[in-house]
Write an enzyme that holds these catalytic residues in place. Sequence first.
Site, PDB file in Angstrom:
ATOM      1  N   HIS A  83       4.694   4.959  -2.612  1.00 52.08           N
ATOM      2  CA  HIS A  83       4.969   6.291  -2.054  1.00 52.08           C
ATOM      3  C   HIS A  83       6.361   6.367  -1.403  1.00 52.08           C
ATOM      4  O   HIS A  83       7.115   7.309  -1.612  1.00 52.08           O
ATOM      5  CB  HIS A  83       3.937   6.663  -0.993  1.00 52.08           C
ATOM      6  CG  HIS A  83       2.514   6.547  -1.462  1.00 52.08           C
ATOM      7  ND1 HIS A  83       2.132   6.797  -2.749  1.00 52.08           N
ATOM      8  CD2 HIS A  83       1.375   6.219  -0.804  1.00 52.08           C
ATOM      9  CE1 HIS A  83       0.821   6.620  -2.861  1.00 52.08           C
ATOM     10  NE2 HIS A  83       0.343   6.259  -1.694  1.00 52.08           N
ATOM     11  N   LYS A  87       0.231   2.431   9.990  1.00 53.47           N
ATOM     12  CA  LYS A  87      -1.103   2.969  10.285  1.00 53.47           C
ATOM     13  C   LYS A  87      -1.233   3.020  11.806  1.00 53.47           C
ATOM     14  O   LYS A  87      -0.565   2.287  12.527  1.00 53.47           O
ATOM     15  CB  LYS A  87      -2.174   2.033   9.745  1.00 53.47           C
ATOM     16  CG  LYS A  87      -2.110   1.858   8.239  1.00 53.47           C
ATOM     17  CD  LYS A  87      -3.279   2.517   7.566  1.00 53.47           C
ATOM     18  CE  LYS A  87      -3.187   2.439   6.075  1.00 53.47           C
ATOM     19  NZ  LYS A  87      -3.621   3.669   5.417  1.00 53.47           N
ATOM     20  N   ASP A 137       0.815  -1.220   0.000  1.00 55.27           N
ATOM     21  CA  ASP A 137       0.000   0.000   0.000  1.00 55.27           C
ATOM     22  C   ASP A 137       0.849   1.270   0.000  1.00 55.27           C
ATOM     23  O   ASP A 137       0.504   2.250  -0.648  1.00 55.27           O
ATOM     24  CB  ASP A 137      -0.907  -0.027   1.243  1.00 55.27           C
ATOM     25  CG  ASP A 137      -1.956   1.063   1.220  1.00 55.27           C
ATOM     26  OD1 ASP A 137      -2.632   1.186   0.182  1.00 55.27           O
ATOM     27  OD2 ASP A 137      -2.101   1.783   2.221  1.00 55.27           O
TER      28      ASP A 137
HETATM   29  C1  BG6 Z   1      -2.932   5.763  -0.306  1.00 55.84           C
HETATM   30  C2  BG6 Z   1      -3.042   4.519   0.523  1.00 55.84           C
HETATM   31  O1  BG6 Z   1      -2.232   5.506  -1.492  1.00 55.84           O
HETATM   32  O2  BG6 Z   1      -2.241   6.754   0.445  1.00 55.84           O
HETATM   33  C3  BG6 Z   1      -3.747   4.801   1.842  1.00 55.84           C
HETATM   34  O3  BG6 Z   1      -3.769   3.547  -0.204  1.00 55.84           O
HETATM   35  C4  BG6 Z   1      -3.060   5.927   2.569  1.00 55.84           C
HETATM   36  O4  BG6 Z   1      -3.783   3.651   2.660  1.00 55.84           O
HETATM   37  C5  BG6 Z   1      -2.890   7.122   1.650  1.00 55.84           C
HETATM   38  O5  BG6 Z   1      -3.856   6.277   3.696  1.00 55.84           O
HETATM   39  C6  BG6 Z   1      -2.025   8.176   2.308  1.00 55.84           C
HETATM   40  O6  BG6 Z   1      -2.066   9.337   1.530  1.00 55.84           O
HETATM   41  P1  BG6 Z   1      -1.856  10.760   2.195  1.00 55.84           P
HETATM   42  O7  BG6 Z   1      -1.868  11.698   1.045  1.00 55.84           O
HETATM   43  O8  BG6 Z   1      -2.976  10.964   3.163  1.00 55.84           O
HETATM   44  O9  BG6 Z   1      -0.536  10.679   2.905  1.00 55.84           O
END
Ligand code: BG6
Length: 517
Positions: A258, A358, A253
């Site tokens: 990211h 999380k 995820d």
């Molecule tokens: C998403 C994930 O890609 O990014 C989520 O699937 C996560 O689980 C989210 O909560 C986090 O994004 P941001 O922009 O809130 O840091």
Amino acid sequence: MTKNQDPNDSSPLKPSRPVSVVIFGASGDLTQRKLLPALYALRCEGFLPDHFRLIGNARRDYTDEAFRDLMREGVEQHGRHAPSEEDSWTDFASNMYYVGGTLEEAETFDKIKQKLEELEANDVEESIRLYYLAIPPSAFPIALNNISEQGLSVPESDRFRVIVEKPFGVDQETARVLNTQVHSAFSEDQVFRIDHYLGKETVQNILVFRLANGIFEPLWNRRYVDHVQITVGESIGVGRRGGYFDQAGIVRDIVQNHMLQLLCLVGMEVPIRFRAEHVRNEKVKVLMSLSPLSEVDIKTSVVRGQYAEGVVDDERVTAYRYEEDVNPETTTETFAAFRAYIDNWRWAGVPFYLRAGKRMKTRTTEITIVFKHPPLALFKATHERIPAPNQLIIQIQPEEGIKLRVGSKRPGTKFSIDPVQMAFTYEQSFENAPPGAYERLLLDAINGDSTLFAREDEVDYAWRFVQPILDAWQTTDLCPVHPYWAGSWGPDAADRIIERDGRAWRNEMPGEEPTLT
Ligand code: BG6
């Protein structure tokens, strides 16, 4: 900006050609929460051409009117620009249409094609057509096949583009299959694999900060950097996404996409030009240079965790295994921490400690570059402890900004050294709130600029790095799942992988000042 145009060039971002956007999965959450608010913000800020139209597709039956109302709700709830404040909503909505039908039926695509042709009939110039696949990955193959079969795309043509949402595969193998499917309808230049982190201002600023200032790049290497930490911490749990998350876990995820993107931007070499091809080449080289994790590394330097119950933001919250749609026996990780090395001349021997989780103590995404101590502790006679090393903290969110921690003489008769910080925040320095990530990314995709999108090989190398972790967790007992209290910084085992190297995680709340000694 047209394909491969230099983004430093001052030509307007507003496309000069008409634009038609088709969203597949238009009744879903993503469309309402992100896509429509972003498109409407672009409209309000003058970035969409006069000839802009949007077609939504989903299985359900909507009239154009009902679809417009649904989209308006999304913009009202999630947009930066409220439709009620803007006359432009009426105009924007009048160019929004709905074509219902399933992705399995060729007829759906035929109807979309006819609608596009009808809407584009009076265009003086050929429109750009952007398809957005806001659909589950399992529906990609059939959608792509029908797009291709019904002549909705022509590979290599500068006219067509497709945006593909993550997750881009569930492992290296499925990602490769998916790439082949995508390429059956679109050539690589037409494919925009979205990672919304790359649309964040602060993430884009990593490169600007490094490369538009003369003073940091000379220090950005193994001679001066002791180690790097990257934390992607979220205080939220899985919410209503338990069904998806329990199949995915935090490595798929967050880490594979990211987090590795952040690592690339910190670790990459200077591209020869700021163009998609060159920037992405350098990012790929970082991923290629990541030292592969052996079974021993996975056992000793990778930690998986899962949140137990706890207190987050003064609220008692449930354990992951009791979340909605989560298997109560699950071993899926909601936290991962690991040590990685980039085996190249710049970074050889510099550990990168990464963790994502999380239900952590706070929401914070940050990158900390911890520098080496000066060669000689000149003030050690008068200072009882070695002063903290310099740290450069790039705060991606929520307190967007950058801090530099340095040692300073505490006023007084002795040479005592205290940590102080120089800080800049976006909020104080810039008047305008930054645009949402999807605004920037949608506009770039419309304009054919793929700098902030993941290329095929980037995705493949990212999977290559995480795949041994996923395999080991799946097939061996090498790594137990460590529980951690919701509202903590993760399991103790994650502290051990950094502490045994004589270092510590930067567990500070965003906005916290350095502790004076
Ligand atoms: C998403 C994930 O890609 O990014 C989520 O699937 C996560 O689980 C989210 O909560 C986090 O994004 P941001 O922009 O809130 O840091």
